[in-house]
Write an enzyme that holds these catalytic residues in place. Structure first.
Site, short mmCIF file in Angstrom:
data_model
loop_
_atom_site.label_atom_id
_atom_site.label_comp_id
_atom_site.label_asym_id
_atom_site.label_seq_id
_atom_site.Cartn_x
_atom_site.Cartn_y
_atom_site.Cartn_z
CE1 TYR A 1 3.89 0.87 1.46
CE2 TYR A 1 3.64 2.50 3.35
CZ TYR A 1 4.10 0.97 3.14
OH TYR A 1 4.97 0.44 3.82
CG HIS B 1 7.90 -2.54 10.84
ND1 HIS B 1 6.89 -2.62 11.55
CD2 HIS B 1 6.82 -2.09 9.46
CE1 HIS B 1 5.83 -2.80 11.08
NE2 HIS B 1 5.80 -2.15 9.76
CG ASP C 1 6.09 -5.52 5.55
OD1 ASP C 1 5.13 -6.00 6.26
OD2 ASP C 1 5.58 -4.68 4.17
CG ASP D 1 6.57 -0.06 6.48
OD1 ASP D 1 6.56 -0.33 5.48
OD2 ASP D 1 5.33 -0.17 7.08
CG HIS E 1 7.01 -1.39 1.09
ND1 HIS E 1 7.23 -2.80 0.70
CD2 HIS E 1 7.49 -1.74 2.24
CE1 HIS E 1 6.19 -3.78 1.92
NE2 HIS E 1 6.56 -2.35 2.80
CD GLU F 1 2.39 -4.83 7.93
OE1 GLU F 1 2.65 -3.57 8.16
OE2 GLU F 1 1.46 -4.50 7.83
CG HIS G 1 3.28 1.32 9.25
ND1 HIS G 1 2.58 -0.08 8.98
CD2 HIS G 1 1.61 1.02 9.82
CE1 HIS G 1 1.28 -0.67 8.73
NE2 HIS G 1 0.54 0.21 9.08
CG HIS H 1 -2.21 -6.21 4.62
ND1 HIS H 1 -3.47 -4.76 4.00
CD2 HIS H 1 -1.30 -5.72 5.19
CE1 HIS H 1 -2.28 -3.74 4.54
NE2 HIS H 1 -1.22 -4.49 5.82
FE1 FEO Z 1 4.18 -1.46 7.75
FE2 FEO Z 1 5.73 -2.93 4.36
O1 FEO Z 1 5.10 -3.08 6.86
#
Ligand code: FEO
Length: 395
Positions: A191, A77, A81, A163, A222, A79, A144, A23
């Site tokens: 990050y 979370h 991803d 995250d 991640h 989001e 996040h 993104h």
């Molecule tokens: Fe806030 Fe890896 O998503």
């Protein structure tokens, strides 16, 4: 590839070697979407992956346990991803209950057709017994998104940190002591700067919660898992969360016919008279991801743009709009740039620096067509003043 965190606790995520644009975040070292499987009397999957890779996650799960036996899918979370693989996973795990915060449930309901899903919403302090192991939940709003949550595996002292502490870093290795640590720390800084910088206060609160837990391992959503260098990443997060600057000066510029570039180099010459770390970044040879990362720890910022159509140049505008959104506070700054018959570039840069509430050291430095020796001397002097102030700010 070693994917075992503890006995019956395994990584089942996906390594995305090819992604370079997440993104708009330039993921120059790829990415991973981490998910973890805990096998006990009950089976729990911690998070899923990006939708296109759900099949790969299910293959990893199937190598360890029949996906149909999954009892819980914890969604730390919403989001996409981490959650866009959820619908495909739940199809293969029909008896699974989705465990998440109330906010997360709301967001999942906005993204997906959840009418057939079983939910268990949890809040800070709630626990879920799996058998010999226990999951404890800690809400970490805005680190996040509003829904964000940590999950702590009590008996193993393992924190699934979502995250937080993550890095976009593709590797065939899963642990911090199996990779080049400096590379991983660089990606962790990138990050933090690009994803979490504006949520420093909330990250600080999450760190305080983490400080109250005994932690043997941190497994983010991640990148690599922290088991040997936990102190180092936590200390870095402490610094980043309060935007603790280094004695560092950044000179960032875009230029049409090298006049603004000549000014940038003169500013660097001035700054280089001091023992600050000084970096010159030509916007069109860089990207917003790298620039935000450098800004994270800079105490001084000189930002330049030539004038184009009576305003700043487009990449300079995009960079400043992006930076302003990340709220990089506590830095000294000034604007500079060239113009021809009508000015506007350096003034527009100055407007952005003011909007960011940076400490403006001087009025925009301007050069009409070409910077003459007087303007270059002004740039060198401003570079010296910026470096001096950067040293003071960094203490
Ligand atoms: Fe806030 Fe890896 O998503």
């Amino acid at each position: 590839m070693n994917t075992q965190l503890f006995e019956n606790v395994d990584w089942v995520g996906y390594v995305d070697w090819a992604v370079r644009d997440f993104h708009g975040y330039m993921t120059r070292r790829g990415a991973t979407y981490n998910a973890y499987l805990i096998r006990d009397r009950k089976t729990a999957l911690i998070d899923t992956v990006k939708g296109p890779y759900a099949g790969k996650l299910l293959e990893r799960v199937a190598a360890l346990a029949d996906p149909a036996t999954i009892d819980y899918v914890v969604c730390n979370h919403a989001e996409p991803d981490h959650s866009s693989g959820l619908p495909a996973v739940l199809e293969k795990a029909p008896r699974a209950t989705v465990v998440c915060s109330e906010k997360c449930r709301e967001i999942l309901a906005a993204y997906y057709a959840v009418s057939g899903w079983r939910f268990k919403t949890v809040k800070t302090g709630d626990e879920l017994a799996l058998g010999a192991r226990t999951l404890r939940f800690v809400e970490t709003p805005m680190a996040h998104w509003p829904d964000s949550m940590f999950t702590y595996l009590v008996e193993d002292r393992l924190l699934f940190s979502m995250d937080a502490f993550g890095q976009h870093y593709a590797s065939s290795n899963r642990f911090d002591d199996e990779v080049a640590l400096d590379e991983v720390m660089q990606e962790a800084a990138t990050y933090y700067a690009n994803i979490l910088m504006l949520y420093g206060k909330q990250v600080g609160k999450a760190l305080d919660v983490g400080a109250g837990l005994e932690i043997a391992m941190i497994a983010p959503s991640h990148g690599v898992i922290w088991r040997s260098h936990i102190d180092r990443i936590v200390a870095a997060y402490r610094d980043w969360s309060v935007l603790r600057p280094k004695p560092k000066v950044l000179v960032v510029y875009d230029t049409m016919w090298q006049s603004t570039e000549a000014m940038a180099k003169a500013i660097m010459d001035g700054a280089n008279e001091f023992r600050t770390e000084n970096k010159l970044i030509y916007i069109r040879s860089s990207d917003v991801t790298e620039i935000a990362t450098e800004v994270l720890t800079a105490a001084g910022l000189a930002f330049g743009s030539s004038t184009l159509n009576m305003t700043l140049m487009p990449m300079a505008a995009a960079t400043l709009a992006y930076l302003e959104g990340l709220r990089p506070k506590g830095k000294a700054a000034f604007a500079f740039g060239s113009y021809g018959w009508g000015s506007g570039g350096p003034e527009a840069v100055n407007g952005w620096l003011e909007k960011m509430k940076l400490e403006i050291l001087n009025a925009p430095i301007r050069a009409k067509f070409r910077p003459d020796e007087k303007v270059l001397a002004e740039c060198r002097a401003a570079g010296r003043a910026l470096a001096k102030r950067a040293l003071e700010i960094a203490g």
